[in-house]
Design a protein around this motif. Sequence first.
Motif, PDB file in Angstrom:
ATOM      1  N   LEU A 199     -82.827  43.029   5.806  1.00  0.00           N
ATOM      2  CA  LEU A 199     -83.347  41.689   6.120  1.00  0.00           C
ATOM      3  C   LEU A 199     -83.661  40.943   4.832  1.00  0.00           C
ATOM      4  CD1 LEU A 199     -85.668  42.627   9.129  1.00  0.00           C
ATOM      5  CD2 LEU A 199     -83.809  40.966   9.230  1.00  0.00           C
ATOM      6  N   ALA A 200     -84.271  41.642   3.867  1.00  0.00           N
ATOM      7  CA  ALA A 200     -84.656  41.000   2.613  1.00  0.00           C
ATOM      8  C   ALA A 200     -83.422  40.543   1.837  1.00  0.00           C
ATOM      9  CB  ALA A 200     -85.485  41.960   1.766  1.00  0.00           C
ATOM     10  N   LEU A 201     -82.331  41.293   1.953  1.00  0.00           N
ATOM     11  CA  LEU A 201     -81.129  40.968   1.177  1.00  0.00           C
ATOM     12  C   LEU A 201     -80.259  39.913   1.850  1.00  0.00           C
ATOM     13  CD1 LEU A 201     -80.094  44.515  -0.016  1.00  0.00           C
ATOM     14  CD2 LEU A 201     -80.592  42.567  -1.490  1.00  0.00           C
ATOM     15  N   GLN A 202     -80.124  39.975   3.182  1.00  0.00           N
ATOM     16  CA  GLN A 202     -79.183  39.044   3.815  1.00  0.00           C
ATOM     17  C   GLN A 202     -79.641  38.477   5.150  1.00  0.00           C
ATOM     18  OE1 GLN A 202     -76.586  42.165   3.396  1.00  0.00           O
ATOM     19  NE2 GLN A 202     -76.397  42.722   5.553  1.00  0.00           N
ATOM     20  N   GLY A 203     -80.923  38.661   5.517  1.00  0.00           N
ATOM     21  CA  GLY A 203     -81.380  38.178   6.820  1.00  0.00           C
ATOM     22  C   GLY A 203     -80.675  38.962   7.923  1.00  0.00           C
ATOM     23  N   ARG A 204     -80.447  38.318   9.046  1.00  0.00           N
ATOM     24  CA  ARG A 204     -79.759  38.980  10.162  1.00  0.00           C
ATOM     25  C   ARG A 204     -78.898  37.941  10.856  1.00  0.00           C
ATOM     26  NH1 ARG A 204     -82.302  36.922  14.612  1.00  0.00           N
ATOM     27  NH2 ARG A 204     -84.510  36.451  14.421  1.00  0.00           N
ATOM     28  N   PRO A 205     -78.006  38.360  11.762  1.00  0.00           N
ATOM     29  CA  PRO A 205     -77.182  37.359  12.442  1.00  0.00           C
ATOM     30  C   PRO A 205     -78.070  36.341  13.150  1.00  0.00           C
ATOM     31  CG  PRO A 205     -76.398  39.580  12.911  1.00  0.00           C
ATOM     32  CD  PRO A 205     -77.678  39.734  12.152  1.00  0.00           C
ATOM     33  N   SER A 225     -80.280  33.686   8.776  1.00  0.00           N
ATOM     34  CA  SER A 225     -79.726  34.155   7.505  1.00  0.00           C
ATOM     35  C   SER A 225     -80.704  34.062   6.339  1.00  0.00           C
ATOM     36  CB  SER A 225     -78.456  33.365   7.180  1.00  0.00           C
ATOM     37  OG  SER A 225     -78.814  32.010   7.057  1.00  0.00           O
ATOM     38  N   ALA A 226     -81.840  33.346   6.519  1.00  0.00           N
ATOM     39  CA  ALA A 226     -82.762  33.192   5.387  1.00  0.00           C
ATOM     40  C   ALA A 226     -83.217  34.569   4.903  1.00  0.00           C
ATOM     41  CB  ALA A 226     -83.965  32.355   5.811  1.00  0.00           C
ATOM     42  N   SER A 227     -83.178  34.770   3.581  1.00  0.00           N
ATOM     43  CA  SER A 227     -83.584  36.047   2.994  1.00  0.00           C
ATOM     44  C   SER A 227     -84.000  35.786   1.545  1.00  0.00           C
ATOM     45  CB  SER A 227     -82.411  37.029   3.013  1.00  0.00           C
ATOM     46  OG  SER A 227     -81.454  36.601   2.060  1.00  0.00           O
ATOM     47  N   TYR A 228     -84.360  36.846   0.826  1.00  0.00           N
ATOM     48  CA  TYR A 228     -84.760  36.650  -0.570  1.00  0.00           C
ATOM     49  C   TYR A 228     -83.581  36.313  -1.475  1.00  0.00           C
ATOM     50  CZ  TYR A 228     -89.495  38.146   0.470  1.00  0.00           C
ATOM     51  OH  TYR A 228     -90.764  38.234   0.970  1.00  0.00           O
ATOM     52  N   SER A 229     -82.364  36.550  -0.995  1.00  0.00           N
ATOM     53  CA  SER A 229     -81.210  36.191  -1.839  1.00  0.00           C
ATOM     54  C   SER A 229     -81.231  34.693  -2.149  1.00  0.00           C
ATOM     55  CB  SER A 229     -79.904  36.519  -1.128  1.00  0.00           C
ATOM     56  OG  SER A 229     -79.845  37.892  -0.896  1.00  0.00           O
ATOM     57  N   ASP A 230     -81.739  33.876  -1.198  1.00  0.00           N
ATOM     58  CA  ASP A 230     -81.712  32.411  -1.378  1.00  0.00           C
ATOM     59  C   ASP A 230     -82.411  32.002  -2.679  1.00  0.00           C
ATOM     60  OD1 ASP A 230     -80.757  32.687   1.155  1.00  0.00           O
ATOM     61  OD2 ASP A 230     -82.401  31.649   2.161  1.00  0.00           O
ATOM     62  N   GLY A 250     -89.873  49.097  -2.314  1.00  0.00           N
ATOM     63  CA  GLY A 250     -88.533  49.277  -1.749  1.00  0.00           C
ATOM     64  C   GLY A 250     -87.688  48.023  -1.921  1.00  0.00           C
ATOM     65  N   VAL A 251     -88.270  46.865  -1.604  1.00  0.00           N
ATOM     66  CA  VAL A 251     -87.506  45.612  -1.708  1.00  0.00           C
ATOM     67  C   VAL A 251     -87.154  45.358  -3.175  1.00  0.00           C
ATOM     68  CG1 VAL A 251     -87.659  43.102  -1.437  1.00  0.00           C
ATOM     69  CG2 VAL A 251     -88.495  44.590   0.381  1.00  0.00           C
ATOM     70  N   GLN A 252     -88.117  45.608  -4.049  1.00  0.00           N
ATOM     71  CA  GLN A 252     -87.854  45.384  -5.480  1.00  0.00           C
ATOM     72  C   GLN A 252     -86.673  46.257  -5.954  1.00  0.00           C
ATOM     73  OE1 GLN A 252     -91.263  44.827  -8.011  1.00  0.00           O
ATOM     74  NE2 GLN A 252     -90.352  46.069  -9.627  1.00  0.00           N
ATOM     75  N   ARG A 253     -86.666  47.525  -5.528  1.00  0.00           N
ATOM     76  CA  ARG A 253     -85.566  48.421  -5.926  1.00  0.00           C
ATOM     77  C   ARG A 253     -84.232  47.918  -5.360  1.00  0.00           C
ATOM     78  NH1 ARG A 253     -89.218  52.709  -5.203  1.00  0.00           N
ATOM     79  NH2 ARG A 253     -88.567  52.892  -3.035  1.00  0.00           N
ATOM     80  N   ALA A 254     -84.259  47.487  -4.092  1.00  0.00           N
ATOM     81  CA  ALA A 254     -83.013  47.041  -3.454  1.00  0.00           C
ATOM     82  C   ALA A 254     -82.472  45.783  -4.139  1.00  0.00           C
ATOM     83  CB  ALA A 254     -83.268  46.770  -1.970  1.00  0.00           C
ATOM     84  N   LEU A 255     -83.364  44.858  -4.495  1.00  0.00           N
ATOM     85  CA  LEU A 255     -82.902  43.625  -5.147  1.00  0.00           C
ATOM     86  C   LEU A 255     -82.387  43.930  -6.552  1.00  0.00           C
ATOM     87  CD1 LEU A 255     -85.780  41.186  -4.046  1.00  0.00           C
ATOM     88  CD2 LEU A 255     -83.452  41.269  -3.133  1.00  0.00           C
ATOM     89  N   ALA A 256     -83.043  44.910  -7.224  1.00  0.00           N
ATOM     90  CA  ALA A 256     -82.602  45.283  -8.574  1.00  0.00           C
ATOM     91  C   ALA A 256     -81.218  45.938  -8.505  1.00  0.00           C
ATOM     92  CB  ALA A 256     -83.619  46.219  -9.220  1.00  0.00           C
ATOM     93  N   ALA A 257     -81.026  46.771  -7.461  1.00  0.00           N
ATOM     94  CA  ALA A 257     -79.729  47.460  -7.330  1.00  0.00           C
ATOM     95  C   ALA A 257     -78.601  46.443  -7.144  1.00  0.00           C
ATOM     96  CB  ALA A 257     -79.779  48.424  -6.145  1.00  0.00           C
ATOM     97  N   ARG A 258     -78.909  45.317  -6.497  1.00  0.00           N
ATOM     98  CA  ARG A 258     -77.904  44.255  -6.332  1.00  0.00           C
ATOM     99  C   ARG A 258     -77.859  43.310  -7.538  1.00  0.00           C
ATOM    100  NH1 ARG A 258     -76.249  42.929  -0.912  1.00  0.00           N
ATOM    101  NH2 ARG A 258     -76.251  44.944   0.136  1.00  0.00           N
ATOM    102  N   ARG A 259     -78.628  43.627  -8.562  1.00  0.00           N
ATOM    103  CA  ARG A 259     -78.721  42.823  -9.792  1.00  0.00           C
ATOM    104  C   ARG A 259     -79.247  41.404  -9.532  1.00  0.00           C
ATOM    105  NH1 ARG A 259     -76.976  45.536 -13.823  1.00  0.00           N
ATOM    106  NH2 ARG A 259     -75.468  47.212 -13.586  1.00  0.00           N
ATOM    107  N   LEU A 260     -80.029  41.277  -8.471  1.00  0.00           N
ATOM    108  CA  LEU A 260     -80.635  39.961  -8.215  1.00  0.00           C
ATOM    109  C   LEU A 260     -81.895  39.782  -9.058  1.00  0.00           C
ATOM    110  CD1 LEU A 260     -80.032  39.847  -4.370  1.00  0.00           C
ATOM    111  CD2 LEU A 260     -79.184  38.165  -6.010  1.00  0.00           C
TER     112      LEU A 260
END
Length: 707
Positions: free
Chosen positions: A474-480, A483-488, A551-561
């Motif tokens: 959800l944090a990376l791409q929202g859901r169908p 779509s709002a998520s932290y990627s924005d 967890g969210v911080q690690r996931a965003l870092a893994a995506r290089r965001l």
Amino acid sequence: MPDGARRHARAPLARHAMTDTLHTLHAWADQGWLRRLDSALAAFVQQQDPQAAPAVLVASALLAQMEGRGHSCLPLAKLVQPAAALLGWPDLAQLELQALWSSLPAGLDGWVQALQDCRLVRQALTDEAAGQDEPDLGQPLVLGGTRAAPLLYMRRYWVYEQQVASAITERAARLQPVDRALARQWLDRMFTPQPIEPIEPTDPSQAEPRTDWQKIACALALRSGLTVITGGPGTGKTYTAARLLALLLAMSPDASRLKVALAAPTGKAAARLRQSIDQSLGSLQPSLGHTLDLQTLTTRIGKASTVHSLLGMQMGSRQFRHDARHPLDLDLLIVDETSMIHLEMMAALLQAMPPHARLVLLGDKDQLASVEAGSVLGDLCAHAAQVRYDAATRDYLLEATGEALPASSARGSALDQQTVMLRHSRRFGTTIGALAREVNAGQAGPAMQLLRQNHDGLVWLAPQPASPEILLQLALQGRPGASASYSDYLLTIQAGPNQLQAQDPTQAAGQESPEQAHADWVKRVLIAFDRFRILCAVHEGEWGDRALNQGVQRALAARRLIRPEGEWFIGRPVMVTRNDKALGIFNGDVGIVLPSASASSSGSKSLRAYFLDGEQLRSVAVSRLAHVETAFAMTIHKSQGSEFAHTVVVLPEVGGEIITRELVYTGITRAREFLSIVEPRPGLLGEAIGRQVQRASGLEFRTSKGI
Ligand SMILES: Nc1ncnc2c1ncn2[C@@H]1O[C@H](COP(=O)(O)OP(=O)(O)OP(=O)(O)O)[C@@H](O)[C@H]1O
């Protein structure tokens, strides 16, 4: 028997009984069932009055425990049985409670007597049967309430409650003369007639116009020093406050001198209040023509502040600069998000109000009560849904607004006359609104049905079995559908301040300075960040905000965001956890760490945390921020006063007394467009909806009796 004589005559107590009791209370603190502070209060009582009965020691420790849970007092009736329901302790503790209770008074009178015999307890039962109040000798505990429903208080909470109750009743009862015909003229211009509604949905022939509670609220505020306006999200509380402002200006003999202030418990809520009052005044101007210059009024109001800064917070002190001797210099104060104001703060606010000024309290009575002790708005609005207006109020409202209200069978207090509940939400014609209403009404079945239907993608219950992985997605791409998520906001950061200049040649030609481009970019980042938020019920455990932040911080870092190298990194969202007047930041403020304007142009590494209040940016160098937490996930408590386009509410696996209807309702109503709920254990949400918070307090009793 006079009280002193009664104390003198009491039987000597077996010392070992008290020592044993204290020993048990300390052992419970060792187990973590009580706080050390709780057993320490019992030890203090025993030290100061060695004759205090074991019941007094137990009551003191439980009083401290209750205060830590947000209650203003301890209802003694809860102690007649082992206090299992009150404490919600594990099974082992229940056995210990049973054992201790066998040596404690079996009836309410025994508890009252034990407390009356203790010289550290001030006698202040309010009913006549209890006789006269004792003189105040500064005792640390107070026995209040009535003989039938006695309440034990810490002294300071008893004092705050008394101050709040008497100030509220006095203000509400102080009615000012109003030119009713003139009020009616203005109110008719400000409020368009309400739609006709069928009385029975099945019988459209029996229809009548909907009561305009907003109009009623304005008329009531015109005549008294206090008005309480409650309503769910989008029911038009700030819309009403803006009209009230315009009405006061229109009817004031010297409008140019009217001093108005706006305040809320957090900086963000204060900024939102100001913004939505400005918007409402803007939309009102066309219907008033040139008769009233709202533009001038708006510029004179000044910015909305936090209640702390309005009162003049002083470093290292509980006292504020403004109090009864140094009142605020204003004629009208509008306070939003009042549900977040705790008892002590409300007492300070009421003390600092000049006697002639009007106070308007806005808020949602069904939201979570304040983090600190008290449930002031809930107590003040205890009868709001019932409408207990007396004949004089109904006559006044008929003349000033044209609204005819039916008589109430219950006698209303002075406060009831000045309380209004707004009932029609304009924000939530949607499923989120329907869900909020079901939750509020305790209807777990229909609420779950709405969630499972995934109506228009607006509300959504995460599929089972739920794992924290779903939150990272959800944090990376929202859901169908949402779509709002932290990627924005992270992509907005990556685009940098120069993106628009590159796209727009007029800006590239130098029409926008680098500082302006930087400020615009920071605002875009902060606005994008507020489109999505993860809200947790608890701090601890895999479903708590602490673990999810990591967890969210690690996931965003893994995506290089993000690149979290060290404590401070670009894109780190932070929440302030302590007020700091010198820095101009307040508990609950949420900002984002970004390069400063000079760093952006020079390539240096200077980082600042940026905060947005309406249109206004504030920033603080990260080196000066001592008390902040990462805010990818935050608690529902801390989210009060904020809204997000897509809100994700995360429940823990284990329920318990803090997972309540009010908590779920508050989380749900933070969602502006989309709501996702993650329920790790099926059934937990239903349990929460069935569990209502009952904060112990004597405030409702006092205000309803006018004492
Ligand atoms: N009587 C009305 N007529 C038309 N629009 C209204 C009316 N009352 C409110 N609105 C609109 O409904 C929306 C919600 O109103 P408002 O923001 O005042 O509600 P609120 O109770 O303060 O909400 P919250 O506290 O949840 O932010 C706003 O867009 C407002 O302009």
